[in-house]
Design a protein around this motif. Structure first.
Motif, PDB file in Angstrom:
ATOM      1  N   HIS A  13       0.852  -1.196   0.000  1.00 13.61           N
ATOM      2  CA  HIS A  13       0.000   0.000   0.000  1.00 13.61           C
ATOM      3  C   HIS A  13       0.886   1.244   0.000  1.00 13.61           C
ATOM      4  O   HIS A  13       0.954   1.972   1.004  1.00 13.61           O
ATOM      5  CB  HIS A  13      -0.930   0.000   1.225  1.00 13.61           C
ATOM      6  CG  HIS A  13      -1.735  -1.244   1.391  1.00 13.61           C
ATOM      7  ND1 HIS A  13      -2.818  -1.540   0.587  1.00 13.61           N
ATOM      8  CD2 HIS A  13      -1.602  -2.282   2.258  1.00 13.61           C
ATOM      9  CE1 HIS A  13      -3.336  -2.702   0.961  1.00 13.61           C
ATOM     10  NE2 HIS A  13      -2.620  -3.181   1.965  1.00 13.61           N
ATOM     11  N   ARG A  73      -1.588  -9.020  -5.067  1.00 10.65           N
ATOM     12  CA  ARG A  73      -1.646  -7.703  -5.702  1.00 10.65           C
ATOM     13  C   ARG A  73      -1.161  -7.820  -7.138  1.00 10.65           C
ATOM     14  O   ARG A  73      -0.566  -6.907  -7.688  1.00 10.65           O
ATOM     15  CB  ARG A  73      -0.826  -6.688  -4.901  1.00 10.65           C
ATOM     16  CG  ARG A  73      -1.404  -6.447  -3.507  1.00 10.65           C
ATOM     17  CD  ARG A  73      -0.664  -5.363  -2.770  1.00 10.65           C
ATOM     18  NE  ARG A  73      -0.913  -4.054  -3.326  1.00 10.65           N
ATOM     19  CZ  ARG A  73      -1.990  -3.301  -3.074  1.00 10.65           C
ATOM     20  NH1 ARG A  73      -2.950  -3.774  -2.286  1.00 10.65           N
ATOM     21  NH2 ARG A  73      -2.124  -2.101  -3.606  1.00 10.65           N
ATOM     22  N   GLU A 112     -11.075  -3.446  -4.416  1.00 10.75           N
ATOM     23  CA  GLU A 112     -10.883  -2.782  -3.133  1.00 10.75           C
ATOM     24  C   GLU A 112     -12.176  -2.406  -2.432  1.00 10.75           C
ATOM     25  O   GLU A 112     -12.185  -2.237  -1.209  1.00 10.75           O
ATOM     26  CB  GLU A 112     -10.002  -1.549  -3.339  1.00 10.75           C
ATOM     27  CG  GLU A 112      -8.594  -1.926  -3.828  1.00 10.75           C
ATOM     28  CD  GLU A 112      -7.715  -0.736  -4.131  1.00 10.75           C
ATOM     29  OE1 GLU A 112      -8.227   0.411  -4.074  1.00 10.75           O
ATOM     30  OE2 GLU A 112      -6.523  -0.938  -4.421  1.00 10.75           O
ATOM     31  N   SER A 113     -13.275  -2.270  -3.188  1.00  9.01           N
ATOM     32  CA  SER A 113     -14.532  -1.888  -2.542  1.00  9.01           C
ATOM     33  C   SER A 113     -15.659  -2.888  -2.755  1.00  9.01           C
ATOM     34  O   SER A 113     -16.703  -2.790  -2.114  1.00  9.01           O
ATOM     35  CB  SER A 113     -14.987  -0.519  -3.054  1.00  9.01           C
ATOM     36  OG  SER A 113     -15.412  -0.608  -4.415  1.00  9.01           O
TER      37      SER A 113
END
Length: 336
Positions: free
Chosen positions: A31, A67, A315-316
């Motif tokens: 991140h 990732r 991510e959401s």
């Protein structure tokens, strides 16, 4: 005697060397937006100096994902695919994701590649077009992994789509040929049954001919491997079918350039004696005399849009719109 393997540097080693916490080290790789740029730069420099490489496999096994985003393209020869990959890769890399490239030029191969990518815990997949085997679709749906199909602007789609209407683009440039007063226009394409992108372009051309009340059966198809020669072969075949042939609408700029080369051999001037239109706005389109009229497709923006949609979903868990439409443009040069 077998040499003893040097001990791998750990996250704790790097954290101690950089004077930061292991969590900060983790965020530098996973991140990066959460870490101050100066701190991240310091950590990365020390990581390079001591030979630290994050164990991405262990991380993905622990979390059930990674990732890493995979992109599947049917070919590396097409410069538009390269632009799509560049746009996608730039977007992902800036957000701490890695891009894995795979080439699959037919549905069976694509299914094998998708199965492998799912086993490697890819966080998401970017695919090309909307033609996939039932097995591929089933694998993706069972895995519940986010997927963006590029060069596609319609539903139904597996999950999400980013692109434009290939049908509309081909119809628009064919309509331009009709508007120039041409009445005998042929199509030069490829005989690739698994390539829906080529099929949609041909259908767009034929629809334009039908709407204008002109012949829509002046169609020639050659294997994609023939390349530039497709333009010459198409002209030879279609002139036998229709000696009054005035122009050629082509599936790609490579085919169109081949047609222009044939006009040069025949001593035909463009566009006075013959007209040619292409598709893709490859680099050759602006360089081949007298300049090729073609459809410019924004591959880079398609790649970036695919990246945005994919990361939103990863991510959401949701996305603003399942379909992102990217505009195309007709570039007018002297071949038409």
């Amino acid at each position: 005697m077998k040499a003893e393997r040097k001990r791998d540097m750990t996250m704790a080693d790097l954290a101690a060397a950089a004077g930061v916490s292991p969590m900060t080290v983790s965020n530098c790789f996973k991140h990066p937006g959460k870490v101050h740029p100066d701190t991240r730069q310091k950590v990365l420099e020390i990581a390079a100096a001591i030979g630290y490489v994050p164990n991405l496999i262990a991380s993905s096994l622990a979390s059930g994902s990674s990732r890493m985003v995979a992109a599947l393209v049917p070919s590396l020869r097409n410069s538009n695919f390269a632009k799509t990959l560049q746009g996608l890769g730039d977007y992902l890399n800036a957000r701490g994701y890695e891009l894995l490239l795979a080439v699959a030029d037919h549905p069976e191969q694509e299914e094998r590649v998708v199965r492998s990518l799912l086993g490697r815990r890819a966080a998401g997949i970017v695919m090309t077009g909307g033609e996939h085997s039932a097995g591929t679709v089933a694998l993706i749906q069972q895995a519940g992994i986010p997927v963006v199909e590029t060069w596609l602007d319609r539903e139904p789609c597996i999950d999400m789509a980013a692109g434009f209407s290939l049908f509309d683009a081909a119809r628009d440039i064919a309509n331009m040929m009709v508007a120039k007063g041409l009445q005998h226009i042929g199509w030069a394409g490829h005989s690739t049954p698994h390539n829906d992108r080529y099929v949609q372009r041909q259908r767009g051309f034929q629809q334009a001919m039908e709407d204008a009340g002109l012949r829509s059966d002046l169609v020639f198809a050659a294997p994609e491997s023939v390349g530039f020669a497709t333009g010459r072969l198409a002209m030879e075949a279609l002139l036998r079918q229709e000696p009054r042939l005035q122009g050629l609408c082509c599936v790609t700029d490579i085919v169109a350039s081949g047609a222009i080369f044939e006009c040069m051999r025949r001593g035909w001037s463009l566009p006075e004696r013959f007209s040619v239109a292409g598709y893709g706005d490859y680099e050759i389109a602006a360089e081949v005399p007298p300049g090729l009229t073609t459809v410019r497709t924004n591959g880079g923006e398609i790649g970036r849009a695919a990246g945005e949609m994919l990361l939103q979903k990863i991510e959401s868990g949701q996305v603003e719109s399942r379909v992102r439409r990217i505009p195309y443009e007709i570039i007018v040069r002297r071949s038409l």
